[in-house]
Design a protein around this motif. Structure first.
Motif, mmCIF file in Angstrom:
data_model
loop_
_atom_site.group_PDB
_atom_site.id
_atom_site.type_symbol
_atom_site.label_atom_id
_atom_site.label_comp_id
_atom_site.label_asym_id
_atom_site.label_seq_id
_atom_site.Cartn_x
_atom_site.Cartn_y
_atom_site.Cartn_z
ATOM 1 N N TRP A 42 0.835 -1.195 0.000
ATOM 2 C CA TRP A 42 0.000 0.000 0.000
ATOM 3 C C TRP A 42 0.869 1.243 0.000
ATOM 4 O O TRP A 42 2.046 1.206 0.370
ATOM 5 C CB TRP A 42 -0.931 0.038 1.216
ATOM 6 C CG TRP A 42 -0.223 0.346 2.498
ATOM 7 C CD1 TRP A 42 0.023 1.587 3.048
ATOM 8 C CD2 TRP A 42 0.381 -0.591 3.385
ATOM 9 N NE1 TRP A 42 0.734 1.461 4.204
ATOM 10 C CE2 TRP A 42 0.959 0.124 4.438
ATOM 11 C CE3 TRP A 42 0.496 -1.991 3.385
ATOM 12 C CZ2 TRP A 42 1.650 -0.489 5.477
ATOM 13 C CZ3 TRP A 42 1.174 -2.598 4.424
ATOM 14 C CH2 TRP A 42 1.723 -1.844 5.451
ATOM 15 N N SER A 43 0.246 2.321 -0.417
ATOM 16 C CA SER A 43 0.850 3.647 -0.260
ATOM 17 C C SER A 43 -0.287 4.651 -0.151
ATOM 18 O O SER A 43 -1.378 4.439 -0.678
ATOM 19 C CB SER A 43 1.772 3.990 -1.426
ATOM 20 O OG SER A 43 1.044 4.134 -2.608
ATOM 21 N N GLU A 44 -0.030 5.694 0.577
ATOM 22 C CA GLU A 44 -1.008 6.782 0.729
ATOM 23 C C GLU A 44 -0.258 8.068 0.978
ATOM 24 O O GLU A 44 0.846 8.053 1.521
ATOM 25 C CB GLU A 44 -2.015 6.480 1.842
ATOM 26 C CG GLU A 44 -1.438 6.318 3.226
ATOM 27 C CD GLU A 44 -1.391 7.604 4.037
ATOM 28 O OE1 GLU A 44 -1.846 8.662 3.570
ATOM 29 O OE2 GLU A 44 -0.871 7.554 5.153
ATOM 30 N N ASN A 45 -0.834 9.165 0.527
ATOM 31 C CA ASN A 45 -0.191 10.456 0.754
ATOM 32 C C ASN A 45 -1.188 11.478 1.293
ATOM 33 O O ASN A 45 -1.156 12.640 0.937
ATOM 34 C CB ASN A 45 0.487 10.968 -0.522
ATOM 35 C CG ASN A 45 -0.494 11.301 -1.615
ATOM 36 O OD1 ASN A 45 -1.698 11.088 -1.483
ATOM 37 N ND2 ASN A 45 0.000 11.813 -2.715
ATOM 38 N N PHE A 46 -2.070 11.012 2.152
ATOM 39 C CA PHE A 46 -3.038 11.909 2.784
ATOM 40 C C PHE A 46 -2.270 12.872 3.688
ATOM 41 O O PHE A 46 -1.513 12.429 4.549
ATOM 42 C CB PHE A 46 -4.046 11.101 3.596
ATOM 43 C CG PHE A 46 -5.191 11.931 4.114
ATOM 44 C CD1 PHE A 46 -6.239 12.264 3.295
ATOM 45 C CD2 PHE A 46 -5.195 12.363 5.426
ATOM 46 C CE1 PHE A 46 -7.299 13.027 3.764
ATOM 47 C CE2 PHE A 46 -6.238 13.133 5.916
ATOM 48 C CZ PHE A 46 -7.292 13.462 5.074
ATOM 49 N N PRO A 47 -2.432 14.174 3.510
ATOM 50 C CA PRO A 47 -1.640 15.140 4.282
ATOM 51 C C PRO A 47 -2.210 15.371 5.689
ATOM 52 O O PRO A 47 -2.677 16.442 6.027
ATOM 53 C CB PRO A 47 -1.718 16.401 3.432
ATOM 54 C CG PRO A 47 -3.018 16.280 2.718
ATOM 55 C CD PRO A 47 -3.244 14.817 2.493
ATOM 56 N N GLY A 48 -2.166 14.372 6.478
ATOM 57 C CA GLY A 48 -2.668 14.447 7.845
ATOM 58 C C GLY A 48 -2.841 13.047 8.372
ATOM 59 O O GLY A 48 -2.609 12.069 7.665
ATOM 60 N N MET A 49 -3.252 12.933 9.598
ATOM 61 C CA MET A 49 -3.419 11.619 10.208
ATOM 62 C C MET A 49 -4.788 11.072 9.864
ATOM 63 O O MET A 49 -5.796 11.733 10.027
ATOM 64 C CB MET A 49 -3.265 11.718 11.726
ATOM 65 C CG MET A 49 -2.741 10.462 12.390
ATOM 66 S SD MET A 49 -3.843 9.057 12.358
ATOM 67 C CE MET A 49 -4.611 9.160 13.936
ATOM 68 N N VAL A 50 -4.803 9.872 9.326
ATOM 69 C CA VAL A 50 -6.054 9.199 9.031
ATOM 70 C C VAL A 50 -5.876 7.738 9.431
ATOM 71 O O VAL A 50 -4.824 7.156 9.235
ATOM 72 C CB VAL A 50 -6.446 9.343 7.535
ATOM 73 C CG1 VAL A 50 -5.403 8.748 6.634
ATOM 74 C CG2 VAL A 50 -7.802 8.751 7.264
ATOM 75 N N ARG A 51 -6.891 7.167 10.037
ATOM 76 C CA ARG A 51 -6.813 5.780 10.493
ATOM 77 C C ARG A 51 -7.141 4.850 9.324
ATOM 78 O O ARG A 51 -8.216 4.930 8.742
ATOM 79 C CB ARG A 51 -7.799 5.572 11.641
ATOM 80 C CG ARG A 51 -7.491 4.357 12.445
ATOM 81 C CD ARG A 51 -8.229 4.364 13.759
ATOM 82 N NE ARG A 51 -8.266 2.982 14.218
ATOM 83 C CZ ARG A 51 -9.244 2.466 14.924
ATOM 84 N NH1 ARG A 51 -10.263 3.206 15.282
ATOM 85 N NH2 ARG A 51 -9.191 1.216 15.273
#
Length: 117
Positions: A42-51
């Protein structure tokens, strides 16, 4: 029927004290074989904390996201690889899950694989 004429006047949209926001994020997952086991990258680049969590399913992801064969939480990990513990084969899919803050339940966020063949 009588003719009527209208006097159209230009209306200006107010631009006083506008507010706006925007965010861009990307999420991806890959279900693949490594040493005979089913792995999820997986990869993600959400600019903040997300569960977030990744899960593996038998067949297509079911209507209940929690009905997985196995899953792991990946919160605070922008990218990685996870051994699902399942032997590689046909009939699996994977999904990236988020949390519904209202009831603290796992939900689909629209990032699922197709079923392996």
């Amino acid at each position: 029927m009588s003719d009527q004429s209208f006097d159209l006047k230009q209306v200006e949209a107010s631009n006083i004290n506008p507010v706006s926001a925007g965010i861009s994020a990307g999420f991806s997952i890959t279900l693949h074989e490594y040493q005979g086991k089913a792995y999820i990258n997986w990869s993600e680049n959400f600019p903040g904390m997300v569960r977030l969590a990744v899960a593996i399913y038998s067949g297509n992801p079911p209507s209940n996201p929690g009905a997985w064969l196995s899953a792991t939480e990946i919160t605070n990990s922008a990218a990685g690889s996870w051994n699902s513990g399942q032997n590689w084969g046909t009939g699996y899919s994977a999904a990236l899950l988020g949390v519904n803050a209202t009831n603290n339940a796992w939900i689909y966020i629209g990032c699922n694989t197709t079923v392996t063949v």
